[in-house]
Design a protein around this motif. Structure first.
Motif, PDB file in Angstrom:
ATOM      1  N   ALA A 283      46.083  44.301  57.091  1.00  7.14           N
ATOM      2  CA  ALA A 283      45.303  45.411  56.543  1.00  7.14           C
ATOM      3  C   ALA A 283      45.513  45.516  55.034  1.00  7.14           C
ATOM      4  O   ALA A 283      44.555  45.728  54.280  1.00  7.14           O
ATOM      5  CB  ALA A 283      45.687  46.718  57.229  1.00  7.14           C
TER       6      ALA A 283
ATOM      7  N   ARG B 170      43.626  42.598  53.382  1.00  4.65           N
ATOM      8  CA  ARG B 170      42.171  42.822  53.393  1.00  4.65           C
ATOM      9  C   ARG B 170      41.783  43.912  52.401  1.00  4.65           C
ATOM     10  O   ARG B 170      40.759  43.814  51.733  1.00  4.65           O
ATOM     11  CB  ARG B 170      41.699  43.165  54.803  1.00  4.65           C
ATOM     12  N   TRP B 171      42.594  44.974  52.303  1.00  9.53           N
ATOM     13  CA  TRP B 171      42.304  46.042  51.351  1.00  9.53           C
ATOM     14  C   TRP B 171      42.393  45.522  49.917  1.00  9.53           C
ATOM     15  O   TRP B 171      41.543  45.830  49.084  1.00  9.53           O
ATOM     16  CB  TRP B 171      43.282  47.202  51.563  1.00  9.53           C
TER      17      TRP B 171
ATOM     18  N   THR C  12      39.231  43.275  49.333  1.00  9.87           N
ATOM     19  CA  THR C  12      37.896  43.877  49.379  1.00  9.87           C
ATOM     20  C   THR C  12      37.800  45.232  48.698  1.00  9.87           C
ATOM     21  O   THR C  12      36.721  45.645  48.297  1.00  9.87           O
ATOM     22  CB  THR C  12      37.429  44.064  50.837  1.00  9.87           C
TER      23      THR C  12
ATOM     24  N   CYS D 122      37.997  47.899  50.291  1.00 11.98           N
ATOM     25  CA  CYS D 122      37.459  48.794  51.322  1.00 11.98           C
ATOM     26  C   CYS D 122      38.590  49.339  52.178  1.00 11.98           C
ATOM     27  O   CYS D 122      39.600  48.668  52.386  1.00 11.98           O
ATOM     28  CB  CYS D 122      36.482  48.036  52.222  1.00 11.98           C
ATOM     29  N   ASN D 123      38.408  50.559  52.694  1.00 12.60           N
ATOM     30  CA  ASN D 123      39.377  51.129  53.622  1.00 12.60           C
ATOM     31  C   ASN D 123      39.558  50.198  54.809  1.00 12.60           C
ATOM     32  O   ASN D 123      38.595  49.611  55.296  1.00 12.60           O
ATOM     33  CB  ASN D 123      38.915  52.490  54.134  1.00 12.60           C
ATOM     34  N   GLN D 124      40.785  50.087  55.269  1.00 11.53           N
ATOM     35  CA  GLN D 124      41.104  49.286  56.446  1.00 11.53           C
ATOM     36  C   GLN D 124      41.832  50.175  57.434  1.00 11.53           C
ATOM     37  O   GLN D 124      42.641  51.022  57.047  1.00 11.53           O
ATOM     38  CB  GLN D 124      41.985  48.092  56.070  1.00 11.53           C
TER      39      GLN D 124
ATOM     40  N   THR E 100      40.380  46.691  61.186  1.00 15.45           N
ATOM     41  CA  THR E 100      38.937  46.763  61.009  1.00 15.45           C
ATOM     42  C   THR E 100      38.611  47.627  59.799  1.00 15.45           C
ATOM     43  O   THR E 100      39.433  48.441  59.381  1.00 15.45           O
ATOM     44  CB  THR E 100      38.264  47.332  62.274  1.00 15.45           C
ATOM     45  N   ASP E 101      37.415  47.448  59.262  1.00 24.85           N
ATOM     46  CA  ASP E 101      36.977  48.331  58.179  1.00 24.85           C
ATOM     47  C   ASP E 101      36.064  49.434  58.708  1.00 24.85           C
ATOM     48  O   ASP E 101      35.566  50.245  57.956  1.00 24.85           O
ATOM     49  CB  ASP E 101      36.287  47.546  57.066  1.00 24.85           C
TER      50      ASP E 101
ATOM     51  N   ARG F  42      35.613  52.795  61.337  1.00 27.21           N
ATOM     52  CA  ARG F  42      36.430  53.828  61.981  1.00 27.21           C
ATOM     53  C   ARG F  42      36.615  53.489  63.457  1.00 27.21           C
ATOM     54  O   ARG F  42      35.738  52.905  64.078  1.00 27.21           O
ATOM     55  CB  ARG F  42      35.778  55.190  61.836  1.00 27.21           C
TER      56      ARG F  42
ATOM     57  N   ARG G 227      45.706  54.063  58.236  1.00 26.26           N
ATOM     58  CA  ARG G 227      44.563  53.857  57.368  1.00 26.26           C
ATOM     59  C   ARG G 227      45.065  53.422  56.004  1.00 26.26           C
ATOM     60  O   ARG G 227      45.894  54.082  55.410  1.00 26.26           O
ATOM     61  CB  ARG G 227      43.760  55.144  57.214  1.00 26.26           C
TER      62      ARG G 227
ATOM     63  N   ALA H 225      43.968  52.951  52.364  1.00 28.37           N
ATOM     64  CA  ALA H 225      42.867  53.369  51.483  1.00 28.37           C
ATOM     65  C   ALA H 225      43.218  53.139  50.035  1.00 28.37           C
ATOM     66  O   ALA H 225      44.336  53.208  49.626  1.00 28.37           O
ATOM     67  CB  ALA H 225      42.563  54.843  51.703  1.00 28.37           C
TER      68      ALA H 225
END
Length: 62
Positions: A21, A24-25, A28, A30-32, A47-48, A50, A60, A62
């Motif tokens: 996570a 990936r954050w 990208t 993006c929130n993970q 996952t990105d 919810r 989360r 963020a």
């Protein structure tokens, strides 16, 4: 079902999901979300999107 291998248990565990996570954050922006799935083969998922109703939010990023 036969017991899971130690490697699968390590790769499917929370510390690995948390590390994925964060990666990936960082990549990208993006929130993970790390969610608990209830599936013994894949107990945590990153996952990105919810979490759905049958999944429990664990973390989360963020």
């Amino acid at each position: 079902m036969p017991p899971l291998s130690p490697l699968r248990a390590r790769l499917a565990g929370f510390p690995h999901a948390y590390a994925c996570a964060i990666q990936r954050w960082t990549a990208t922006g993006c929130n993970q979300f790390v969610v608990r799935t209830g599936d013994p083969v894949q107990p945590f998922r990153v996952t990105d999107a919810r979490p759905t109703n049958d999944e429990n939010l664990v973390l989360r990023v963020a």
